[in-house]
Design a protein around this motif. Structure first.
Motif, PDB file in Angstrom:
ATOM      1  N   MET A   1       0.852  -1.197   0.000  1.00 15.67           N
ATOM      2  CA  MET A   1       0.000   0.000   0.000  1.00 15.67           C
ATOM      3  C   MET A   1       0.879   1.236   0.000  1.00 15.67           C
ATOM      4  O   MET A   1       0.563   2.257   0.586  1.00 15.67           O
ATOM      5  CB  MET A   1      -0.878  -0.054   1.247  1.00 15.67           C
ATOM      6  CG  MET A   1      -2.156   0.749   1.163  1.00 15.67           C
ATOM      7  SD  MET A   1      -3.224   0.282  -0.177  1.00 15.67           S
ATOM      8  CE  MET A   1      -3.656  -1.372   0.276  1.00 15.67           C
ATOM      9  N   ALA A   2       2.032   1.112  -0.624  1.00 18.92           N
ATOM     10  CA  ALA A   2       3.012   2.197  -0.567  1.00 18.92           C
ATOM     11  C   ALA A   2       2.495   3.493  -1.173  1.00 18.92           C
ATOM     12  O   ALA A   2       3.006   4.555  -0.883  1.00 18.92           O
ATOM     13  CB  ALA A   2       4.291   1.760  -1.277  1.00 18.92           C
ATOM     14  N   LEU A   3       1.485   3.416  -2.007  1.00 16.72           N
ATOM     15  CA  LEU A   3       0.920   4.611  -2.626  1.00 16.72           C
ATOM     16  C   LEU A   3       0.556   5.666  -1.594  1.00 16.72           C
ATOM     17  O   LEU A   3       0.897   6.827  -1.748  1.00 16.72           O
ATOM     18  CB  LEU A   3      -0.366   4.231  -3.355  1.00 16.72           C
ATOM     19  CG  LEU A   3      -0.254   4.005  -4.840  1.00 16.72           C
ATOM     20  CD1 LEU A   3      -1.578   3.574  -5.400  1.00 16.72           C
ATOM     21  CD2 LEU A   3       0.251   5.257  -5.552  1.00 16.72           C
TER      22      LEU A   3
ATOM     23  N   HIS B   1       0.844  -0.329  -8.587  1.00 19.37           N
ATOM     24  CA  HIS B   1       2.182   0.069  -9.055  1.00 19.37           C
ATOM     25  C   HIS B   1       2.411  -0.411 -10.500  1.00 19.37           C
ATOM     26  O   HIS B   1       1.454  -0.676 -11.213  1.00 19.37           O
ATOM     27  CB  HIS B   1       3.262  -0.409  -8.079  1.00 19.37           C
ATOM     28  CG  HIS B   1       2.897  -0.100  -6.649  1.00 19.37           C
ATOM     29  ND1 HIS B   1       2.999   1.160  -6.120  1.00 19.37           N
ATOM     30  CD2 HIS B   1       2.351  -0.878  -5.664  1.00 19.37           C
ATOM     31  CE1 HIS B   1       2.562   1.140  -4.861  1.00 19.37           C
ATOM     32  NE2 HIS B   1       2.153  -0.084  -4.560  1.00 19.37           N
TER      33      HIS B   1
ATOM     34  N   GLU C   1       7.122  -5.181  -5.245  1.00 20.71           N
ATOM     35  CA  GLU C   1       5.669  -5.256  -5.071  1.00 20.71           C
ATOM     36  C   GLU C   1       4.943  -5.282  -6.412  1.00 20.71           C
ATOM     37  O   GLU C   1       3.968  -6.011  -6.589  1.00 20.71           O
ATOM     38  CB  GLU C   1       5.182  -4.074  -4.223  1.00 20.71           C
ATOM     39  CG  GLU C   1       3.708  -4.166  -3.885  1.00 20.71           C
ATOM     40  CD  GLU C   1       3.154  -2.942  -3.168  1.00 20.71           C
ATOM     41  OE1 GLU C   1       3.945  -2.023  -2.866  1.00 20.71           O
ATOM     42  OE2 GLU C   1       1.938  -2.905  -2.929  1.00 20.71           O
TER      43      GLU C   1
ATOM     44  N   HIS D   1      -2.404  -4.856  -3.552  1.00 20.89           N
ATOM     45  CA  HIS D   1      -1.088  -4.451  -3.055  1.00 20.89           C
ATOM     46  C   HIS D   1      -0.464  -5.600  -2.274  1.00 20.89           C
ATOM     47  O   HIS D   1      -1.132  -6.586  -1.964  1.00 20.89           O
ATOM     48  CB  HIS D   1      -1.207  -3.209  -2.171  1.00 20.89           C
ATOM     49  CG  HIS D   1      -1.559  -1.975  -2.952  1.00 20.89           C
ATOM     50  ND1 HIS D   1      -0.616  -1.117  -3.439  1.00 20.89           N
ATOM     51  CD2 HIS D   1      -2.754  -1.500  -3.369  1.00 20.89           C
ATOM     52  CE1 HIS D   1      -1.211  -0.145  -4.110  1.00 20.89           C
ATOM     53  NE2 HIS D   1      -2.522  -0.356  -4.091  1.00 20.89           N
TER      54      HIS D   1
HETATM   55 ZN   LIG Z   1       1.330  -0.895  -2.811  1.00 22.16          ZN
END
Ligand SMILES: [Zn+2]
Length: 475
Positions: free
Chosen positions: A1-3, A290, A305, A358
Motif C-alpha cells: 500500500m506504498a501509494l 504500481h 511489489e 497491493h
Molecule cells: Zn502498494
C-alpha cells in the motif's frame, strides 16, 4: 500500500491467549482517527486490560520494534518508545513515561496497560485524544460523527455529520443500529418523544461500539439515504398507511446482520439511466498496484511489489473466470498507469466491482480496505484531490469487504478490515475494495508463493459469487 500508506508491523493477534473458558465476547478497543478507524483485541493480564502498542500505531505510519535483553524498543516515524519487561517506568517520545501497571513482553510483542494508551498515542501522534474509557472508544484529532433526530408523523430521520455504516438488526418493537467503525458520539441519553410510531430513542456505548436503539410502537425498518448520512426509520410496509414504493432489499452487512425477514433493510437504488435500461454485465476490474517506474515496496532484495501484484491479479482473474465472473485488468504488463487513469478506466468500463491489489513484507495475512469518506475530519492537503465518487457505494463496498474477510477466515487466512482514504478507491463510482497481501509466515517470499496466492484468490472469487446479488442490487 506504498501509494498512500506505509504499513510495517509484526503479526496481528487474532486469538486472545491464556483463557481457558471462551469469553462470550472478546473485549475490544476501537480507535477512530481522522483518516482511519479500526478495532483491536484487548488482552487481560493480571486482572488489567492491555493492548499491543505496535498494532495500535501501525495504521498511522511506519512502525517497527526490536527486543534486547527484556528491553523493547519501538520506532514510529522519527519517534521512539522504550519499555522494560515487568517495569513501569519507560520512555515515550524522549520523555520519561510511567505506566499504571508493569509492561508486558510476550513473544517479542509489547503490551501496555490500556489506560496508558491515550497518552502514549497523544505523544507519538502529536494529536489530541478523547477516550471513552467505559466503552473503550478512543477518538483522535477530534474525529467524531454527530447526529440529530428529526421526528415526523410518518417516521424518524437520523441525520449524521458523516456517512455511517451501522449493522442494523430488528426484533419485534425494536430497531437497533450498531456502529463499530463509525465515530458516532452523543451523550448517553434516552429521548421519549410524543410520536405515534416511536416510543423511545436511546444512545449507548459498549465494548468499542456505539448503539442507537429505537423502540417502536409498530414494526419499523431502516432506509439509508444521502450517501449514508441519513437513516430514515419508517413503518414496515405491512403497517404503513402510505407504503413506500418497493425497493430492492439487502442486508446491512451480509455476513453478520441478523435481520428477520419481517423487517428488511432497504436501500433505494440511485435514479440513473442504467436502472432504466438493461443491467450491465457483472465485470470485476483487477487493479494490480504500481507498475513500470513505480516499483512499489521492495519486499525483499529480489522481490518488488509491482511484480507480486501483477502475478496475483492474473491468478485472481483466472480464479474469477473459473467461477463464471468476467474480469478485466487495469494493467496486464509491467507498465506505469497513473492512479487517475485507473479510476477513469473503471468508470468507462462500467464495472461492478473494483479490486485494488497491493503487497507488503510486514505483518501476516490479508488486509481488506474500503474507502473512508469522512471528509469532514480529513486534514486538507493530506490526500488531495479529495474525491467522493465512492460516496454512494461505500456501504456496499464495506459489505463486500466483510464477505471477503469471512471467506478468508473460512480458509484460515488471518485478515483485518480497515477503512482508509486510499487512492484510487475514493475515485471509483462502483463497489470498490483494496486487498493487501502480507506473508503467510516468517518467510517474506510467501507473498509470491503460488499456493498461498491461490488460496487468497479462491477466497476472493468465492466472495464475489456470494456478494454479487448485493452489488447488483445497488447498480
Ligand atoms: Zn502498494
Amino acid at each position: 500500500m506504498a501509494l498512500v500508506l506505509v504499513l510495517l508491523a509484526s503479526a496481528r493477534p487474532f486469538q486472545r491467549a491464556g483463557d481457558s473458558a471462551p469469553p462470550i465476547e472478546e473485549k475490544q478497543l476501537s480507535i477512530y482517527g481522522p483518516r482511519v478507524s479500526y478495532s483491536l483485541p484487548v488482552s487481560e493480564r493480571n486482572g488489567q486490560d492491555y493492548i499491543a502498542l505496535l498494532e495500535a500505531l501501525e495504521p498511522f505510519g511506519s512502525v517497527s520494534a526490536s527486543v534486547d535483553r527484556g528491553k523493547w524498543k519501538l520506532r514510529f516515524d522519527n519517534l521512539g518508545a522504550e519499555f522494560q519487561r515487568n517495569a513501569r517506568l519507560g520512555k515515550v517520545a524522549g520523555k520519561k513515561f510511567g505506566l499504571p501497571s508493569p509492561f508486558v513482553l510476550e513473544n517479542n510483542r509489547g503490551l501496555v496497560p490500556l489506560r496508558a494508551l491515550p497518552e502514549i498515542l497523544a505523544l507519538m501522534l502529536g494529536t489530541k485524544t478523547d477516550y471513552h474509557e467505559a466503552s473503550r472508544r478512543l477518538f483522535l484529532g477530534g474525529a467524531a460523527t454527530r447526529f440529530t433526530t428529526d421526528l415526523r408523523e410518518d417516521g424518524l430521520s437520523v441525520k449524521f455529520s458523516s456517512p455511517v455504516n451501522p449493522l442494523i438488526s430488528t426484533e419485534p418493537g425494536k430497531l437497533k443500529m450498531t456502529f463499530t467503525r463509525d465515530p458516532v458520539v452523543s451523550s448517553p441519553s434516552t429521548l421519549r418523544p410524543e410520536n405515534p410510531l416511536v416510543s423511545s430513542i436511546t444512545f449507548s456505548e459498549d465494548n468499542g461500539r456505539a448503539e442507537l436503539l429505537v423502540q417502536g410502537k409498530v414494526p419499523l425498518l431502516a432506509q439509508f439515504a444521502a450517501g449514508g448520512k441519513t437513516i430514515d426509520i419508517v413503518p414496515a410496509p405491512s403497517q404503513a398507511r402510505n407504503a413506500p414504493p418497493a425497493a430492492p432489499q439487502e442486508t446491512a452487512t451480509a455476513t453478520t446482520a441478523a435481520t428477520p425477514a419481517t423487517a428488511p433493510i432497504t436501500v433505494p437504488p440511485p435514479p440513473t439511466l442504467q436502472s432504466l435500461t438493461a443491467k450491465p454485465q457483472f465485470v470485476v476490474m483487477l487493479d494490480a498496484g504500481h507498475g513500470g517506474d513505480d516499483r512499489g515496496a521492495l519486499l525483499s532484495e529480489t522481490l518488488e511489489e509491482k511484480g507480486v501484484t501483477l502475478a496475483f491479479a492474473r491468478r485472481l482473474r483466472s480464479e474469477l473466470q473459473n467461477h463464471g465472473i468476467s474480469a478485466v485488468m487495469s494493467r496486464d504488463a509491467d507498465v506505469s498507469v497513473p492512479v487517475e487513469q485507473r479510476a477513469a478506466m473503471a468508470d468507462a468500463a462500467r464495472i461492478a466491482v473494483f479490486i485494488s491489489l497491493h503487497a507488503t513484507s510486514q505483518g501476516r495475512g490479508v488486509r481488506v480496505y474500503t474507502a473512508m469518506l469522512n471528509s469532514a475530519t480529513s486534514k486538507p492537503g493530506a490526500f488531495v484531490p479529495w474525491d467522493t465518487a465512492q460516496t454512494g457505494h461505500v456501504l456496499t463496498s464495506r459489505a463486500l469487504a466483510s464477505i471477503v474477510k469471512a471467506e478468508l477466515s473460512q480458509r484460515e487466512i488471518p485478515s483485518t478490515e480497515l477503512s482508509a482514504p486510499l487512492k484510487p478507491l475514493n475515485n471509483i463510482a462502483a463497489t470498490a475494495i483494496a486487498i493487501e497481501i502480507a506473508p503467510s509466515g516468517a518467510d517474506v517470499g510467501s507473498v509470491n508463493a503460488t499456493v498461498y496466492q491461490q488460496r487468497i484468490a479462491a477466497a476472493i472469487a468465492e466472495a464475489m459469487v456470494v456478494g454479487r446479488t448485493r452489488v447488483e442490487a445497488e447498480r
